[in-house]
Scaffold this motif. Structure first.
Motif, PDB file in Angstrom:
ATOM      1  N   VAL A  27       0.849  -1.194   0.000  1.00 30.79           N
ATOM      2  CA  VAL A  27       0.000   0.000   0.000  1.00 30.79           C
ATOM      3  C   VAL A  27       0.881   1.239   0.000  1.00 30.79           C
ATOM      4  N   GLU A  28       0.784   1.993  -1.091  1.00 32.51           N
ATOM      5  CA  GLU A  28       1.554   3.230  -1.200  1.00 32.51           C
ATOM      6  C   GLU A  28       0.773   4.401  -0.602  1.00 32.51           C
ATOM      7  N   SER A  29       1.499   5.352  -0.096  1.00 28.59           N
ATOM      8  CA  SER A  29       0.893   6.588   0.400  1.00 28.59           C
ATOM      9  C   SER A  29       1.912   7.713   0.301  1.00 28.59           C
ATOM     10  N   GLY A  30       1.421   8.937   0.465  1.00 30.82           N
ATOM     11  CA  GLY A  30       2.325  10.076   0.487  1.00 30.82           C
ATOM     12  C   GLY A  30       2.350  10.911  -0.775  1.00 30.82           C
ATOM     13  N   GLY A  31       1.646  10.461  -1.802  1.00 26.91           N
ATOM     14  CA  GLY A  31       1.601  11.250  -3.021  1.00 26.91           C
ATOM     15  C   GLY A  31       0.805  12.530  -2.821  1.00 26.91           C
ATOM     16  N   GLY A  32       0.881  13.392  -3.817  1.00 27.02           N
ATOM     17  CA  GLY A  32       0.143  14.633  -3.723  1.00 27.02           C
ATOM     18  C   GLY A  32       0.600  15.633  -4.759  1.00 27.02           C
ATOM     19  N   PHE A  33       0.218  16.873  -4.520  1.00 23.40           N
ATOM     20  CA  PHE A  33       0.515  17.966  -5.436  1.00 23.40           C
ATOM     21  C   PHE A  33       1.596  18.833  -4.801  1.00 23.40           C
ATOM     22  N   VAL A  60       2.231   8.323 -11.633  1.00 21.00           N
ATOM     23  CA  VAL A  60       1.751   7.437 -10.578  1.00 21.00           C
ATOM     24  C   VAL A  60       2.941   6.587 -10.139  1.00 21.00           C
ATOM     25  N   TYR A  61       3.180   6.559  -8.856  1.00 20.81           N
ATOM     26  CA  TYR A  61       4.314   5.818  -8.299  1.00 20.81           C
ATOM     27  C   TYR A  61       3.808   4.540  -7.646  1.00 20.81           C
ATOM     28  N   TYR A  62       4.457   3.436  -8.006  1.00 22.92           N
ATOM     29  CA  TYR A  62       4.094   2.121  -7.496  1.00 22.92           C
ATOM     30  C   TYR A  62       5.285   1.508  -6.765  1.00 22.92           C
ATOM     31  N   CYS A  63       5.003   0.779  -5.718  1.00 20.72           N
ATOM     32  CA  CYS A  63       6.050  -0.047  -5.148  1.00 20.72           C
ATOM     33  C   CYS A  63       5.782  -1.508  -5.530  1.00 20.72           C
ATOM     34  N   GLY A  72      -0.590   2.095  -6.345  1.00 21.26           N
ATOM     35  CA  GLY A  72      -0.009   3.351  -6.774  1.00 21.26           C
ATOM     36  C   GLY A  72      -0.494   4.564  -6.012  1.00 21.26           C
ATOM     37  N   THR A  73       0.319   5.611  -6.077  1.00 27.13           N
ATOM     38  CA  THR A  73      -0.027   6.905  -5.502  1.00 27.13           C
ATOM     39  C   THR A  73       0.416   7.982  -6.487  1.00 27.13           C
ATOM     40  N   LEU A  74      -0.425   8.974  -6.706  1.00 28.06           N
ATOM     41  CA  LEU A  74      -0.170   9.975  -7.732  1.00 28.06           C
ATOM     42  C   LEU A  74       0.675  11.117  -7.177  1.00 28.06           C
ATOM     43  N   VAL A  75       1.708  11.448  -7.925  1.00 26.44           N
ATOM     44  CA  VAL A  75       2.552  12.604  -7.628  1.00 26.44           C
ATOM     45  C   VAL A  75       2.418  13.585  -8.782  1.00 26.44           C
ATOM     46  N   THR A  76       2.037  14.811  -8.463  1.00 23.15           N
ATOM     47  CA  THR A  76       1.899  15.857  -9.470  1.00 23.15           C
ATOM     48  C   THR A  76       2.790  17.019  -9.085  1.00 23.15           C
ATOM     49  N   VAL A  77       3.683  17.388 -10.002  1.00 17.15           N
ATOM     50  CA  VAL A  77       4.609  18.488  -9.764  1.00 17.15           C
ATOM     51  C   VAL A  77       4.287  19.602 -10.748  1.00 17.15           C
TER      52      VAL A  77
END
Length: 125
Positions: free
Chosen positions: A5-11, A93-96, A118-123
């Protein structure tokens, strides 16, 4: 049941930082390599980083060297990806993923044993 379970992604804005976490359960975490992949819009999966045990030198794709740091805490069955100096090109989207240690850290995500959602990272610029 195996879970990653991934977490911590964001904008985040360019130059910002995020720390992703990957919490594992349902398998012998200590016996597995853990990798981080990412998939940008319209692109395939890219292996970003991989860590074997806590004392081995991890792998990083060239584009993140010096900016990302992978670490694992076997006591918590968790792997982290500290991402600094983020760039718009890091948006994905980042996956482990987990792979039994004897088989290394395959470049191709299809060869890994277990995956998270996955968790989405947007920069942004």
């Amino acid at each position: 049941e195996v879970q990653l379970v991934e977490s911590g992604g964001g904008f985040v804005q360019t130059g910002g930082s995020l720390r992703l976490s990957c919490a594992a359960s349902g398998f012998s975490f200590d016996d597995y390599n853990i990798g981080w992949f990412r998939q940008a819009p319209g692109k395939g999966h890219e292996r970003v980083s991989c860590v074997a045990n806590e004392h081995d030198s991890p792998y990083y794709v060239d584009s993140v060297k010096g900016r990302f740091t992978i670490s694992r805490d076997n006591a918590k069955n968790t792997v982290y990806l500290q991402m600094n100096s983020l760039e718009p090109e890091d948006t994905a989207v980042y996956y482990c993923a987990a792979k039994r240690r004897m088989f290394g850290c395959p470049t191709d995500y299809n060869f890994w044993d277990y995956w998270g959602k996955g968790t989405l990272v947007t920069v942004s610029l």
